[in-house]
Design a protein around this motif. Structure first.
Motif: not given
Lengths: 262, 271, 239
Positions: A14-15, A39-40, A210-211, A251, B3, C164, C166
């Motif tokens: 959306d721009e 992390e994610s 992530h580990n 972390l 979209k 995650d 944390t």
């Protein structure tokens, strides 16, 4: 061998521009393995896909260079890029359950990858595929090669994915959380396999996860990503002993809390 | 939500626009129509002109006025028939998908049997036995077109009932009815709405076919289908008699398909 | 509080739970560790009577209504909340079903506020839909919903494994705090030993439908008896 300079990849919704990878620089030497920890939402997977130019709208690689043997991959034409992708740099993904096509035998799928990149005839490609299954330590490769993906367990399927990725003798393997979907005992086996193969084949590995524990086991050097940026870089032991950024510290502290008793 | 590609978005908007015009025209037909649709106002088979926008038919009735009133009939029949189909299909699909086992097998085998009949013959057979009128048309179309919805709803229920929030509802002691109506059905609405939209296009076509064969809406009440039937003998001399209702049916059905496809993308419905 | 004897549940040829006996004492936090297909989730659902066993018995002590006194927190915060129901309503649902508070709107709203506060979410979240929340926040809502019926026993089915690191620690600390405050008893399910070591007093190791060993956390982590437990311990990457 691979040098990334100021790479930025954005997604447009959306721009609005979302900077998934924001001015990232890193390098991987020949035979080295580099960990990318985050992390994610840190942008680590987008980074991996950007290296292979697998970014599609609404995403776009905005700027930067990906120098592979001195050549900027971002400047190659798509046909030239195809010769690199899967042949000289290949990738394995998190989910071994959806990465294989269920209607073809694993042998057919590995042989297809070989034929595609090396122009080998069917027989050569097939015997090469058997060889690859042996390389990833799948027992009875000549028999298993005629099996369909559903006849393999999750761990075995990830081995097949590794066989396929390594079939064309790539110089770099990008591994995007290849063990996250697997049980810990299976994870340990796959990690050991990757480590052995790295030595045998003199591979460079970019290991995305992530580990921290896995990175410590697999890599000498690592970068830590947070919100699209590299916030920390160095030898893994140094980062863990002496994190410079508050984010990295939190972390590592969290991990230590969980690992304290076990 | 995804979209949509520009092209698809445009088609959907065009579809919505056309349907809206038809609905408005149908609602305000008595105000817009220049003549009474069943009154003979002029010589027969006059070509379209300023006075009679779509010309006149074989009896000298104003085709424009008849098309407006026909829109009322055709759209109403489509809407009511598809509502019946969606209600029955949702009910059976929900029961089959939620309870599974024997109930599921019984319902789904009946669906298979219903689907195995070519439905147009079934409808024709029923219509021959009943007095053909607009109410019977709606009911018969509704009763013979719910099977697709039932299959769809069953599939959705099978999928959603495995989600953790449904198990959570079970764990807090929610009753079956509460789980079905509060937790599963609202999350299955998107594909039902899409199927309903596409189903309405089908119902309008079926109504037209029935009326064309004289087993649907009965004259003098105009529907697009029986207007087509009236035109049969005059194709050569008064082609507009066939072209006008033909185009209207085509536009309505096509627009509904575009809207359905647009909704499918907008609501992110798979399959 | 809960005693399971010789419990069996087969799905066709799969022996999901194959003769399990164990006891959860009031006030303790029992960890149940097992890899995929070990039957740990099936065991939890048997204990909650969400499915019926083929044979064996479960004795409940001090539990009158299982649907009220025993609750579950799920693994996946993406699918554990109904996307079309506001957070407040989701938390209020158990209260409505079990008529915990007087059926007056203001009382229910107050109780929802208290529960949100208990899981450290702002009160205005009551009006939001799940998609507006992060994974960790959704997991907090899942916990609040589980607590709404004032349960005594909670099954925590891998409550942090999709979060995650944390966030994992934050949620685990919250669960510890709630356990103390509300005198809860936990059955904590996980696929590896790291979170269980942090959370639990006792550990049961499960594989292929059977319990291999049960012992205090100290004992299992320092001197595992079963070779499989040792393999689990050695497999998790060390820091």
């Amino acid at each position: 061998m691979l040098e990334v300079k100021g790479l930025s990849t954005s997604f447009y919704q959306d721009e609005v521009e979302v900077k998934a990878v924001n001015d990232v620089s890193l390098s991987v030497a020949s035979g080295e393995s580099l960990g990318v920890v985050g992390e994610s939402g840190s942008g680590k997977s987008t980074l991996a896909l950007s290296l292979l130019r697998l970014i599609y709208p609404p995403g776009k690689i905005v700027s930067g260079e990906v120098l592979f043997d001195g050549q900027d991959l971002l400047k190659l034409s798509e046909p030239e890029m195809i010769k690199v992708r899967g042949a000289r740099i290949s990738m394995i993904f998190q989910d071994p359950f959806t990465s294989l096509n269920p209607v073809f035998t694993v042998g057919y799928q590995i042989a297809e990858a070989i034929a595609l990149h090396q122009g080998a005839n069917r027989k050569q490609a097939w015997s090469k595929a058997v060889e690859m299954l042996e390389t990833v330590r799948i027992p009875h490769p000549a028999l298993r090669i005629r099996d369909y993906p559903h006849q393999f367990s999750g761990g075995m399927r990830q081995r097949v994915m590794i066989a396929m990725a390594l079939a064309c003798r790539p110089e770099i393997l990008i591994a995007d959380e290849p063990t996250t979907a697997l049980d810990v005992t299976i994870q340990a086996e796959i990690l050991k396999l990757l480590k052995d193969l790295q030595k045998e084949l003199k591979l460079s590995i970019i290991y995305i996860t992530h580990n921290f524990g896995i990175v410590k086991q697999m890599c000498e050097r690592a970068v830590v990503m947070h919100l699209g940026k590299v916030v920390e870089e160095g030898r893994i032991q140094e980062i863990m002993d002496n994190p410079r950024e508050a984010y990295t510290k939190s972390l590592i502290d969290s991990l230590k809390v969980l690992n304290d008793r076990s | 939500m995804r979209k949509m590609t520009n092209n698809k978005l445009q088609m959907t908007n065009v579809g919505i626009f056309i349907i809206l015009i038809m609905v408005v025209a149908a609602i305000f037909a008595p105000m817009i129509a220049p003549y009474d649709p069943s009154e003979i106002v002029e010589d027969n088979t006059l070509a379209p002109s300023i006075k009679h926008l779509f010309g006149t038919d074989d009896l000298g009735r104003d085709i424009f006025s008849r098309a407006l009133y026909g829109a009322r009939i055709s759209l109403t029949v489509g809407l009511v028939a598809v509502t019946i189909a969606v209600l029955i299909g949702t009910l059976f699909g929900a029961i089959a998908g939620y309870y599974g086992g024997l109930v599921d097998s019984a319902i789904m085998r009946s669906v298979d049997v219903m689907l195995a009949f070519p439905s147009i013959f079934l409808i024709l057979a029923i219509q021959v036995m009943l007095t053909p009128n607009i109410y019977n048309v709606m009911i018969v179309i509704g009763l013979t077109s719910w099977m697709g919805v039932a299959r769809l709803v069953r599939g959705e229920f099978l999928r959603i009932r495995e989600l953790q929030y449904v198990e959570a509802a079970r764990a807090i002691g929610a009753s079956d009815l509460r789980i079905i109506f509060r937790h599963i059905l609202p999350n299955a609405m998107a594909p039902i709405i899409v199927a309903g939209t596409l189903g309405m296009a089908g119902a309008i076509l079926t109504e037209s076919a029935l009326s064309f064969l004289g087993l649907g809406v009965q004259p003098p009440m105009p529907s697009w289908g029986n207007m087509l039937m009236d035109s049969q003998a005059y194709m050569r001399d008064a082609p507009w008699m066939a072209i006008i209702p033909g185009i209207l049916i085509l536009l309505a059905v096509l627009s509904l398909y575009f809207v359905g496809e647009g909704l499918r993308e907008r609501l992110d419905v798979r399959g | 509080m809960i005693e399971v004897k010789e419990l069996k549940k087969y799905f066709g040829v799969v022996r999901a739970v194959d003769g399990v006996s164990l006891a959860v004492e009031s006030g303790e936090s029992l960890g149940l560790v097992g890899e995929s297909g070990s039957g740990k989730s099936t065991l939890a659902r048997l204990i909650l009577k969400l499915i019926e066993p083929d044979s064996g018995t479960i004795n409940y002590d001090g539990i009158k209504n299982i649907r009220k006194d025993c609750q579950i927190v799920f693994q996946d915060p993406q699918t554990s909340l109904n996307p079309r129901i506001r957070i407040g309503e989701a938390i209020g649902e158990p209260m409505a079903i079990h008529k915990i508070v007087e059926n007056r709107k203001s009382k229910i709203e107050n109780r929802i506020k208290d529960l949100l506060d208990m899981v450290k979410l702002p009160a205005e979240y009551a009006n939001r839909y799940p998609h507006a929340l992060s994974g960790g926040e959704r997991q907090r809502v899942g916990i609040a919903r589980a607590l709404a019926g004032e349960p005594r026993f909670l099954v925590l089915d891998e409550p942090v494994s999709s979060l995650d690191v944390t966030i994992q620690v934050q949620i685990l600390d919250l669960l510890k705090e709630l356990k103390r405050k509300l005198n809860l008893t936990y059955l904590f399910i996980a696929h590896d030993l790291s979170t269980i070591g942090y959370m639990c007093d006792k550990i049961a190791v499960m594989r292929a439908g059977k319990i291999l060993e049960i012992g205090t956390t100290e004992l299992i982590l320092s001197a595992p008896q079963d070779p499989y437990t040792r393999q689990l311990l050695e497999s998790s990457p060390k820091l």
